[in-house]
Write a protein that holds these residues in place. Structure first.
Motif, PDB file in Angstrom:
ATOM      1  N   HIS A   2       0.812  -1.220   0.000  1.00 24.66           N
ATOM      2  CA  HIS A   2       0.000   0.000   0.000  1.00 24.66           C
ATOM      3  C   HIS A   2       0.844   1.269   0.000  1.00 24.66           C
ATOM      4  O   HIS A   2       0.301   2.371  -0.005  1.00 24.66           O
ATOM      5  CB  HIS A   2      -0.990   0.015   1.156  1.00 24.66           C
ATOM      6  N   GLY A   3       2.155   1.139   0.024  1.00 28.95           N
ATOM      7  CA  GLY A   3       3.022   2.305  -0.065  1.00 28.95           C
ATOM      8  C   GLY A   3       2.832   3.312   1.054  1.00 28.95           C
ATOM      9  O   GLY A   3       3.131   4.486   0.883  1.00 28.95           O
ATOM     10  N   TYR A   4       2.305   2.860   2.192  1.00 25.66           N
ATOM     11  CA  TYR A   4       2.089   3.731   3.360  1.00 25.66           C
ATOM     12  C   TYR A   4       1.100   4.851   3.032  1.00 25.66           C
ATOM     13  O   TYR A   4       1.141   5.916   3.611  1.00 25.66           O
ATOM     14  CB  TYR A   4       3.435   4.283   3.857  1.00 25.66           C
ATOM     15  N   THR A   5       0.214   4.605   2.078  1.00 27.36           N
ATOM     16  CA  THR A   5      -0.811   5.594   1.744  1.00 27.36           C
ATOM     17  C   THR A   5      -2.166   5.090   2.220  1.00 27.36           C
ATOM     18  O   THR A   5      -2.494   3.910   2.077  1.00 27.36           O
ATOM     19  CB  THR A   5      -0.874   5.898   0.240  1.00 27.36           C
ATOM     20  N   VAL A   6      -2.934   5.993   2.784  1.00 27.92           N
ATOM     21  CA  VAL A   6      -4.191   5.621   3.427  1.00 27.92           C
ATOM     22  C   VAL A   6      -5.175   5.025   2.430  1.00 27.92           C
ATOM     23  O   VAL A   6      -5.764   3.966   2.694  1.00 27.92           O
ATOM     24  CB  VAL A   6      -4.799   6.841   4.158  1.00 27.92           C
ATOM     25  N   ASP A   7      -5.367   5.654   1.284  1.00 29.83           N
ATOM     26  CA  ASP A   7      -6.370   5.150   0.345  1.00 29.83           C
ATOM     27  C   ASP A   7      -6.049   3.735  -0.120  1.00 29.83           C
ATOM     28  O   ASP A   7      -6.940   2.878  -0.207  1.00 29.83           O
ATOM     29  CB  ASP A   7      -6.567   6.105  -0.830  1.00 29.83           C
ATOM     30  N   ARG A   8      -4.784   3.450  -0.388  1.00 30.67           N
ATOM     31  CA  ARG A   8      -4.405   2.100  -0.813  1.00 30.67           C
ATOM     32  C   ARG A   8      -4.519   1.104   0.343  1.00 30.67           C
ATOM     33  O   ARG A   8      -4.882  -0.054   0.144  1.00 30.67           O
ATOM     34  CB  ARG A   8      -3.004   2.105  -1.397  1.00 30.67           C
ATOM     35  N   GLY A   9      -4.218   1.548   1.570  1.00 27.96           N
ATOM     36  CA  GLY A   9      -4.374   0.681   2.736  1.00 27.96           C
ATOM     37  C   GLY A   9      -5.829   0.310   2.970  1.00 27.96           C
ATOM     38  O   GLY A   9      -6.158  -0.846   3.271  1.00 27.96           O
ATOM     39  N   VAL A  10      -6.722   1.287   2.829  1.00 29.53           N
ATOM     40  CA  VAL A  10      -8.163   1.027   2.996  1.00 29.53           C
ATOM     41  C   VAL A  10      -8.655   0.102   1.892  1.00 29.53           C
ATOM     42  O   VAL A  10      -9.408  -0.847   2.145  1.00 29.53           O
ATOM     43  CB  VAL A  10      -8.959   2.355   3.022  1.00 29.53           C
ATOM     44  N   THR A  29       0.559   4.169  11.077  1.00 23.11           N
ATOM     45  CA  THR A  29      -0.374   4.873  11.960  1.00 23.11           C
ATOM     46  C   THR A  29      -1.510   5.559  11.203  1.00 23.11           C
ATOM     47  O   THR A  29      -2.666   5.432  11.598  1.00 23.11           O
ATOM     48  CB  THR A  29       0.387   5.852  12.860  1.00 23.11           C
ATOM     49  N   PRO A  30      -1.265   6.281  10.104  1.00 19.46           N
ATOM     50  CA  PRO A  30      -2.392   6.909   9.399  1.00 19.46           C
ATOM     51  C   PRO A  30      -3.400   5.881   8.889  1.00 19.46           C
ATOM     52  O   PRO A  30      -4.612   6.113   8.922  1.00 19.46           O
ATOM     53  CB  PRO A  30      -1.733   7.657   8.240  1.00 19.46           C
ATOM     54  N   ILE A  31      -2.905   4.736   8.457  1.00 21.58           N
ATOM     55  CA  ILE A  31      -3.791   3.688   7.962  1.00 21.58           C
ATOM     56  C   ILE A  31      -4.580   3.076   9.113  1.00 21.58           C
ATOM     57  O   ILE A  31      -5.775   2.800   8.989  1.00 21.58           O
ATOM     58  CB  ILE A  31      -2.981   2.624   7.191  1.00 21.58           C
ATOM     59  N   VAL A  32      -3.936   2.897  10.258  1.00 21.59           N
ATOM     60  CA  VAL A  32      -4.628   2.355  11.434  1.00 21.59           C
ATOM     61  C   VAL A  32      -5.786   3.268  11.823  1.00 21.59           C
ATOM     62  O   VAL A  32      -6.899   2.793  12.103  1.00 21.59           O
ATOM     63  CB  VAL A  32      -3.650   2.161  12.609  1.00 21.59           C
ATOM     64  N   TYR A  33      -5.554   4.568  11.830  1.00 20.11           N
ATOM     65  CA  TYR A  33      -6.638   5.505  12.163  1.00 20.11           C
ATOM     66  C   TYR A  33      -7.788   5.388  11.165  1.00 20.11           C
ATOM     67  O   TYR A  33      -8.958   5.410  11.541  1.00 20.11           O
ATOM     68  CB  TYR A  33      -6.118   6.942  12.226  1.00 20.11           C
ATOM     69  N   ALA A  34      -7.466   5.262   9.895  1.00 14.59           N
ATOM     70  CA  ALA A  34      -8.513   5.151   8.871  1.00 14.59           C
ATOM     71  C   ALA A  34      -9.286   3.842   8.981  1.00 14.59           C
ATOM     72  O   ALA A  34     -10.492   3.810   8.717  1.00 14.59           O
ATOM     73  CB  ALA A  34      -7.897   5.285   7.481  1.00 14.59           C
ATOM     74  N   LEU A  35      -8.604   2.771   9.377  1.00 17.93           N
ATOM     75  CA  LEU A  35      -9.260   1.458   9.422  1.00 17.93           C
ATOM     76  C   LEU A  35      -9.966   1.162  10.734  1.00 17.93           C
ATOM     77  O   LEU A  35     -10.810   0.263  10.779  1.00 17.93           O
ATOM     78  CB  LEU A  35      -8.237   0.356   9.138  1.00 17.93           C
ATOM     79  N   THR A  36      -9.666   1.873  11.788  1.00 12.60           N
ATOM     80  CA  THR A  36     -10.261   1.575  13.095  1.00 12.60           C
ATOM     81  C   THR A  36     -11.784   1.511  13.041  1.00 12.60           C
ATOM     82  O   THR A  36     -12.369   0.528  13.515  1.00 12.60           O
ATOM     83  CB  THR A  36      -9.780   2.569  14.165  1.00 12.60           C
ATOM     84  N   PRO A  37     -12.488   2.494  12.469  1.00 16.60           N
ATOM     85  CA  PRO A  37     -13.955   2.384  12.428  1.00 16.60           C
ATOM     86  C   PRO A  37     -14.425   1.158  11.644  1.00 16.60           C
ATOM     87  O   PRO A  37     -15.433   0.535  11.997  1.00 16.60           O
ATOM     88  CB  PRO A  37     -14.403   3.677  11.734  1.00 16.60           C
ATOM     89  N   ARG A  38     -13.704   0.789  10.610  1.00 14.65           N
ATOM     90  CA  ARG A  38     -14.078  -0.393   9.820  1.00 14.65           C
ATOM     91  C   ARG A  38     -13.900  -1.673  10.634  1.00 14.65           C
ATOM     92  O   ARG A  38     -14.743  -2.568  10.582  1.00 14.65           O
ATOM     93  CB  ARG A  38     -13.257  -0.441   8.533  1.00 14.65           C
ATOM     94  N   HIS A  39     -12.780  -1.757  11.363  1.00 15.65           N
ATOM     95  CA  HIS A  39     -12.579  -2.939  12.216  1.00 15.65           C
ATOM     96  C   HIS A  39     -13.696  -3.055  13.248  1.00 15.65           C
ATOM     97  O   HIS A  39     -14.208  -4.147  13.500  1.00 15.65           O
ATOM     98  CB  HIS A  39     -11.229  -2.863  12.943  1.00 15.65           C
ATOM     99  N   MET A  40     -14.054  -1.928  13.832  1.00 14.73           N
ATOM    100  CA  MET A  40     -15.090  -1.945  14.866  1.00 14.73           C
ATOM    101  C   MET A  40     -16.435  -2.375  14.277  1.00 14.73           C
ATOM    102  O   MET A  40     -17.159  -3.169  14.870  1.00 14.73           O
ATOM    103  CB  MET A  40     -15.203  -0.566  15.518  1.00 14.73           C
ATOM    104  N   GLN A  41     -16.764  -1.852  13.117  1.00 16.34           N
ATOM    105  CA  GLN A  41     -18.038  -2.191  12.476  1.00 16.34           C
ATOM    106  C   GLN A  41     -18.041  -3.620  11.951  1.00 16.34           C
ATOM    107  O   GLN A  41     -19.013  -4.354  12.125  1.00 16.34           O
ATOM    108  CB  GLN A  41     -18.309  -1.223  11.328  1.00 16.34           C
ATOM    109  N   ASP A  42     -16.945  -4.036  11.325  1.00 21.05           N
ATOM    110  CA  ASP A  42     -16.872  -5.363  10.699  1.00 21.05           C
ATOM    111  C   ASP A  42     -16.547  -6.473  11.691  1.00 21.05           C
ATOM    112  O   ASP A  42     -16.656  -7.648  11.360  1.00 21.05           O
ATOM    113  CB  ASP A  42     -15.803  -5.368   9.600  1.00 21.05           C
ATOM    114  N   LYS A  43     -16.092  -6.088  12.899  1.00 23.24           N
ATOM    115  CA  LYS A  43     -15.687  -7.044  13.928  1.00 23.24           C
ATOM    116  C   LYS A  43     -14.571  -7.963  13.429  1.00 23.24           C
ATOM    117  O   LYS A  43     -14.546  -9.156  13.699  1.00 23.24           O
ATOM    118  CB  LYS A  43     -16.887  -7.833  14.450  1.00 23.24           C
ATOM    119  N   ILE A  44     -13.648  -7.348  12.703  1.00 26.19           N
ATOM    120  CA  ILE A  44     -12.453  -8.039  12.217  1.00 26.19           C
ATOM    121  C   ILE A  44     -11.263  -7.466  12.986  1.00 26.19           C
ATOM    122  O   ILE A  44     -11.009  -6.261  12.927  1.00 26.19           O
ATOM    123  CB  ILE A  44     -12.253  -7.836  10.700  1.00 26.19           C
TER     124      ILE A  44
END
Length: 196
Positions: A2-10, A29-44
């Motif tokens: 993902h090249g440490y870019t948020v959009d590619r990480g998501v 870290t920027p990717i973790v912040y972007a994915l946190t709501p998804r992890h919480m919603q998806d329960k992954i």
């Protein structure tokens, strides 16, 4: 990759989710912040060893984020404890030299709280990406702030740049404490330090 870019990480996370992933290693870290709501919603579950959200250590609040290793907060706390154990006292000057991104900024509130509690005079010194030039920051640290101690939180090639700059300006490297990515053998060798 993902090249440490948020959009590619998501996008990678969403692709893995479609493929039935049961756990994800989220890097950056920027990717973790972007994915946190998804992890919480998806329960992954999302694994973030040694980086990411420091507040995720609260498992009740973030039941699907697993830091697994020393967070930036705990690393900063250990660095400040080390300084104190080495005899730092009220009024001593401590600089925080950090890569100016979410990961570099993550421990700043803790740094400020500890400094206030211990009575240290502090200053923050941001290093813009790509982190290959920090002469002005080091000059400020050494000549204007006249730091007694420096805590660094740098990434990539910037740790070796900081080591060279501190050497050039005569600051004792025994008074520079680097967080996780800051003092590996590769950084010391790239800076020209004799590690043999």
């Amino acid at each position: 990759e993902h090249g440490y870019t948020v959009d590619r990480g998501v996008e990678a996370y969403e692709r893995f989710k479609r493929d039935g992933v049961v756990v994800s290693l989220d890097y950056g870290t920027p990717i973790v912040y972007a994915l946190t709501p998804r992890h919480m919603q998806d329960k992954i579950p999302g694994l973030t060893p040694g980086f990411g959200r420091n507040d995720a250590s609260d498992g009740e609040r973030f039941p699907y984020i697993f830091p697994l290793a020393a967070s930036y907060w705990s690393q900063l706390g250990a660095a400040m404890q080390y300084i104190k154990d080495q005899g730092a006292k009220k009024g001593d000057k401590v600089a925080y030299l950090y890569f100016d991104n979410p990961a570099g900024r993550e421990p700043i509130p803790l740094f400020e709280r500890i400094a206030k509690k211990e009575g240290y005079q502090i200053r923050l010194f941001a290093v813009p990406s790509p982190g290959l030039e920090m002469g002005p920051q080091v000059i400020d640290i050494v000549r204007r702030h006249k730091a007694d101690w420096v805590v660094t939180h740098l990434f990539g090639r910037s740790p070796s740049v900081s080591i060279r700059e501190f050497q050039t300006h005569g600051f004792p490297l025994t008074r520079v404490i680097g967080l996780v990515w800051g003092t590996g053998a590769a950084a010391l060798e790239a800076a020209g330090w004799d590690v043999g």
